[in-house]
Design an enzyme around this catalytic site. Structure first.
Site, mmCIF file in Angstrom:
data_model
loop_
_atom_site.group_PDB
_atom_site.id
_atom_site.type_symbol
_atom_site.label_atom_id
_atom_site.label_comp_id
_atom_site.label_asym_id
_atom_site.label_seq_id
_atom_site.Cartn_x
_atom_site.Cartn_y
_atom_site.Cartn_z
ATOM 1 C CE LYS A 20 -2.020 -1.185 3.939
ATOM 2 N NZ LYS A 20 -1.321 -2.463 4.198
ATOM 3 N NE ARG B 177 -4.913 -1.405 9.773
ATOM 4 C CZ ARG B 177 -3.827 -0.978 9.135
ATOM 5 N NH1 ARG B 177 -3.800 0.216 8.585
ATOM 6 N NH2 ARG B 177 -2.773 -1.752 9.037
ATOM 7 N NE ARG C 180 8.250 -2.889 6.420
ATOM 8 C CZ ARG C 180 6.965 -2.574 6.339
ATOM 9 N NH1 ARG C 180 6.553 -1.759 5.400
ATOM 10 N NH2 ARG C 180 6.093 -3.099 7.176
ATOM 11 N NE ARG D 174 5.736 -0.739 10.467
ATOM 12 C CZ ARG D 174 4.691 -0.800 9.649
ATOM 13 N NH1 ARG D 174 4.743 -0.200 8.464
ATOM 14 N NH2 ARG D 174 3.596 -1.425 9.992
ATOM 15 N NE ARG E 238 1.725 -5.280 11.084
ATOM 16 C CZ ARG E 238 2.859 -5.105 10.402
ATOM 17 N NH1 ARG E 238 3.992 -5.668 10.836
ATOM 18 N NH2 ARG E 238 2.883 -4.384 9.307
#
Ligand code: AP5
Length: 190
Positions: A13, A88, A127, A137, A148
Site C-alpha cells: 500500500k 480498517r 524490510r 518498526r 496483524r
C-alpha cells in the site's frame, strides 16, 4: 482524485501510494505513518497508540476517524488524497462515508492489493533486515505479523464487501513487480 488502498500488512500500500503521489500530485494519508510520528513525538495519542500497535491491534475507530477528518481539511488535500491504511473496520468505512458526505467529497476508486500470506512474511522479514536498528518498526517481526494478519482477516476484510456492494472495488495482483502493480492501478484510474 480520492483513492483508498486496501491490503494486508506488506501488500504494498505504502509503496504504491508513494508512486501515485508522484504521478498525480495528490497526498498520501497513511494512518500508520501518522501514528508512528505521534509515537516518536511522544504525544498523548502516541502514548495510547504505541501499546496497541506493538501488539498488532487496531487503534480506536473514533480516534482514527477524527484524525482523518482533520487531515482531509488541510489545504494540501484539495487536489485529492490516497487513504493508505484507512478505513480498517466497517465502522471506519461508515464514518468515512459520513465525513465525505459532510465535506461534499467522494471516493473515486477503492483498490485492494492481493498478496499470498507466505509472501507477506518474506517481505516484512526482508524490510526488517534492511532497516537500521533505530528505525525498525516494532511490529515488523513474524510473531506480531501473525497478529496483524489475524486482525486484518477479522476486522478489515469485512470492509471489502462493503465497497464491493457499492461497485467500485478493484482487485490488483500484488505479487507482480512493483511496476506491474502500479501499471494495473493506473489502468483502473483512467
Ligand atoms: P500500517 O503502517 O498501515 O501497516 P500495515 O497495514 O501493516 O502495512 P505495512 O506498512 O506493513 O505494509 P504496506 O502494505 O504499506 O506495504 P509496503 O508498501 O510498506 O499500520 C501499522 C499499525 O498502525 C496497525 O497495525 C495498527 O495498529 C495501526 N493503525 C494504522 N492504521 C489504523 C487504522 N485505520 N485504524 C486503527 N489502527 C490503525 O511494502 C512492504 C515491503 O514489501 C516493502 O519492503 C516494499 O519494498 C516491499 N514491496 C512492496 N510491493 C512489492 C512488490 N510488488 N514486490 C516485491 N516487494 C514489494
Amino acid at each position: 482524485m480520492n483513492i483508498v488502498l486496501f491490503g494486508p500488512p506488506g501488500a504494498g500500500k505504502g509503496t504504491q501510494a508513494e508512486l501515485l503521489v508522484k504521478e498525480h500530485g495528490i497526498v498520501q494519508l497513511s494512518t500508520g505513518d501518522m501514528l508512528r510520528a505521534a509515537v516518536s513525538e511522544g504525544t498523548e495519542l502516541g502514548k495510547q497508540a504505541k501499546t496497541v500497535m506493538d501488539a498488532g491491534q487496531l487503534v480506536a475507530d473514533e480516534l482514527m476517524i477524527g484524525i482523518i477528518s482533520d487531515r482531509v481539511d488541510q489545504a494540501d488535500c484539495t487536489n485529492g488524497f490516497i487513504l493508505d491504511g484507512f478505513p480498517r473496520t466497517v465502522a471506519q468505512a461508515e464514518g468515512l462515508d459520513v465525513m465525505l458526505q459532510e465535506k461534499g467529497l467522494k471516493l473515486d476508486s477503492t483498490i485492494e492489493i492481493v498478496v499470498d500470506e507466505q509472501i507477506l512474511f518474506g517481505r516484512i522479514e526482508q524490510r526488517a533486515k534492511e532497516t537500521p536498528e533505530s528505525e525498525r518498526r516494532a511490529d515488523d517481526n513474524a510473531e506480531t505479523l501473525k497478529k496483524r494478519l489475524a486482525v486484518y482477516h477479522e476486522q478489515t476484510a469485512p470492509v471489502l464487501p462493503y465497497y464491493e456492494k457499492k461497485g467500485n472495488l478493484h482487485k490488483v495482483d500484488g505479487m507482480q513487480s512493483i511496476t506491474e502493480v502500479a501499471n494495473q492501478i493506473a489502468g483502473f484510474l483512467k
